[in-house]
Design an enzyme around this catalytic site. Structure first.
Site, PDB file in Angstrom:
ATOM      1  N   TRP A  74       0.835  -1.142   0.040  1.00 12.98           N
ATOM      2  CA  TRP A  74       0.011   0.097  -0.042  1.00 12.98           C
ATOM      3  C   TRP A  74       0.868   1.230  -0.158  1.00 12.98           C
ATOM      4  CZ3 TRP A  74      -2.837  -2.954   4.000  1.00 12.98           C
ATOM      5  CH2 TRP A  74      -4.051  -3.715   3.765  1.00 12.98           C
ATOM      6  N   HIS A 138       4.741  -9.301   7.694  1.00 16.68           N
ATOM      7  CA  HIS A 138       3.793  -8.450   8.369  1.00 16.68           C
ATOM      8  C   HIS A 138       2.231  -8.913   7.998  1.00 16.68           C
ATOM      9  CE1 HIS A 138       2.997  -4.429  10.099  1.00 16.68           C
ATOM     10  NE2 HIS A 138       1.910  -4.427   9.492  1.00 16.68           N
ATOM     11  N   GLU A 171       2.066  -9.535  14.284  1.00 17.08           N
ATOM     12  CA  GLU A 171       0.927  -9.151  15.361  1.00 17.08           C
ATOM     13  C   GLU A 171      -0.088 -10.424  15.294  1.00 17.08           C
ATOM     14  OE1 GLU A 171      -0.907  -5.412  15.145  1.00 17.08           O
ATOM     15  OE2 GLU A 171       0.844  -4.501  15.962  1.00 17.08           O
ATOM     16  N   TYR A 234       0.791   1.425  21.287  1.00 19.98           N
ATOM     17  CA  TYR A 234       0.269   2.884  20.893  1.00 19.98           C
ATOM     18  C   TYR A 234      -0.031   3.273  22.137  1.00 19.98           C
ATOM     19  CZ  TYR A 234       0.497   1.181  16.042  1.00 19.98           C
ATOM     20  OH  TYR A 234       0.902   0.662  14.749  1.00 19.98           O
ATOM     21  N   GLU A 260       7.188  -2.018  16.532  1.00 18.27           N
ATOM     22  CA  GLU A 260       6.238  -1.207  16.209  1.00 18.27           C
ATOM     23  C   GLU A 260       5.611  -0.340  17.383  1.00 18.27           C
ATOM     24  OE1 GLU A 260       3.476  -2.688  13.570  1.00 18.27           O
ATOM     25  OE2 GLU A 260       2.141  -1.512  14.055  1.00 18.27           O
ATOM     26  N   ALA A 266      -4.502   3.018  19.131  1.00 19.35           N
ATOM     27  CA  ALA A 266      -4.222   1.731  18.678  1.00 19.35           C
ATOM     28  C   ALA A 266      -4.986   1.713  17.270  1.00 19.35           C
ATOM     29  CB  ALA A 266      -4.625   0.347  19.254  1.00 19.35           C
ATOM     30  N   THR A 267      -5.584   2.446  16.729  1.00 17.19           N
ATOM     31  CA  THR A 267      -6.263   2.649  15.570  1.00 17.19           C
ATOM     32  C   THR A 267      -5.306   3.031  14.563  1.00 17.19           C
ATOM     33  OG1 THR A 267      -7.236   4.759  15.869  1.00 17.19           O
ATOM     34  CG2 THR A 267      -8.681   2.814  16.529  1.00 17.19           C
ATOM     35  N   ASP A 300      -3.619   9.456   5.231  1.00 14.53           N
ATOM     36  CA  ASP A 300      -4.348  10.553   5.928  1.00 14.53           C
ATOM     37  C   ASP A 300      -4.450   9.877   7.499  1.00 14.53           C
ATOM     38  OD1 ASP A 300      -5.259  12.815   6.408  1.00 14.53           O
ATOM     39  OD2 ASP A 300      -7.143  12.750   5.545  1.00 14.53           O
ATOM     40  N   GLU A 301      -3.505   9.727   8.147  1.00 20.24           N
ATOM     41  CA  GLU A 301      -3.691   9.311   9.734  1.00 20.24           C
ATOM     42  C   GLU A 301      -2.754   9.597  10.308  1.00 20.24           C
ATOM     43  OE1 GLU A 301      -4.348   4.963   9.701  1.00 20.24           O
ATOM     44  OE2 GLU A 301      -2.130   4.766   9.545  1.00 20.24           O
TER      45      GLU A 301
END
Length: 340
Positions: A74, A138, A171, A234, A260, A266-267, A300-301
């Site tokens: 991506w 991943h 994960e 996170y 990571e 966490a989102t 865009d995050e």
């Protein structure tokens, strides 16, 4: 451990190649190429795990600090020598993480050669810049055959390099997954396959609950040498409770590496929690736990380091998100402190 002569900070030069043959044992070698003077690999050489800590050739603890690339299918534009070189030279990272996608139709499971080429590009750029590189399979669910095929191809080609680190399972999920029944046997299979080719380089293992159940893994660890465990967090979501689990694993003798983490929820989105981020950074530095931030992408995050449309390198302040600015500053400060 490698013999002393191989523990010198020398890395074999690898000529570029447009097409990768995964069955080739390694690229042709034109002679030794020393890591750039003063680079992390020149300073630390091949890493090992001794007494629950990751150490360099001099036996002293090593704390790697770096960035993870985004899912490889991506954000392919950042799987480039330009990006790795910019991170090494401008952000002063000591390592990068290649998050090789193992989910969906457009991933390494269905496009093996293409994704192997991306990993190769990152590894060779890391070698040229004298930094360490994690090759991360991943995935959130197990694909043992595909993971074994991919990581042994990496080992055959690059296992002789001292800067290579394997992460066989990013994960594992929480629901319906048990460490001893499900994840440990998976790791034992992949570790054995890697070790048949590369007996030395670090292998960093994931645990259930998105690589947070390190305390459970510590009760029944995978046997072998130079095996550590990843811890993912996170900062806006995971706080003292997860650090307590990590400390329990460390007391049990596990070597941990944060492959990571994010400054946000966490989102991967939401506001930056600076207080929690600083608490995590202080904990990592105090305990010599390496850390790699998620992530180099222009999605865009708020966890993304780059604003939409940012190119593969040459980023200015205007190209960086708030997270990117914080990470770059932290990485550069840490590198300057290490150099003193």
């Amino acid at each position: 451990m490698r013999f002393t002569s191989l523990l010198a900070a020398a890395i074999l030069a690898l000529p570029s190649c447009a097409t990768i043959d995964p069955l080739q044992t390694e690229r042709s070698q034109s002679g030794p190429l020393a890591a750039p003077t003063g680079s992390p690999v020149a300073r630390h050489g091949a890493l090992a795990i001794v007494g629950g800590k990751i150490v360099g050739e001099d036996g002293k603890p090593v704390t790697l600090r770096g960035m993870s690339l985004f899912w490889s299918q991506w954000a392919p534009q950042y799987y480039s020598a330009e990006t790795v070189t910019w991170l090494a030279q401008d952000w002063k990272v000591s390592g990068v993480r290649a998050a090789i996608a193992a989910r969906g139709e457009n991933s390494a499971i269905t496009h093996f050669d293409r994704e192997l080429e991306k990993a190769s590009t990152v590894i060779e750029a890391a070698r040229a810049n004298g930094i360490y590189v994690i090759v991360d399979w991943h995935a959130h669910t197990a694909h043992p055959e595909e993971a074994e095929r991919f990581l042994t191809a990496i080992a055959r080609r690059y296992g002789h390099l001292p800067n290579l680190i394997y992460e066989p399972f990013n994960e594992p999920l929480r629901e319906g997954v048990d460490w001893s029944r499900d994840i440990k046997p998976y790791h034992e299979r992949i570790v054995a396959a890697i070790r048949a080719v590369d007996p030395d380089n670090l292998i960093i293992l994931g645990s259930p609950s998105w690589s947070q159940d390190v305390d459970i893994a510590a009760r029944d660890p995978v046997a072998g040498t130079n095996i550590g465990y990843t811890l993912h967090y996170y900062a806006a979501t995971h706080k003292e409770g997860l650090r307590a689990k990590a400390d329990a694993a460390r007391r049990a003798g596990l070597a941990l590496m944060v492959t990571e983490f994010g400054l946000v929820e966490a989102t991967g989105d939401g506001a930056i929690d600076l207080a929690s981020s600083n608490a995590w950074w202080d904990w990592a530095e105090e305990n010599h736990v390496s850390w790699f931030n998620w992530s180099i992408t222009d999605k865009d995050e708020s966890s993304a380091a780059l604003k939409p449309g940012a190119g593969p390198s040459g980023w200015t302040e205007d190209d960086l998100t708030e997270s990117g600015k914080l990470l770059r500053g932290r990485l550069r400060s840490a590198a300057a402190a290490d150099a003193r």
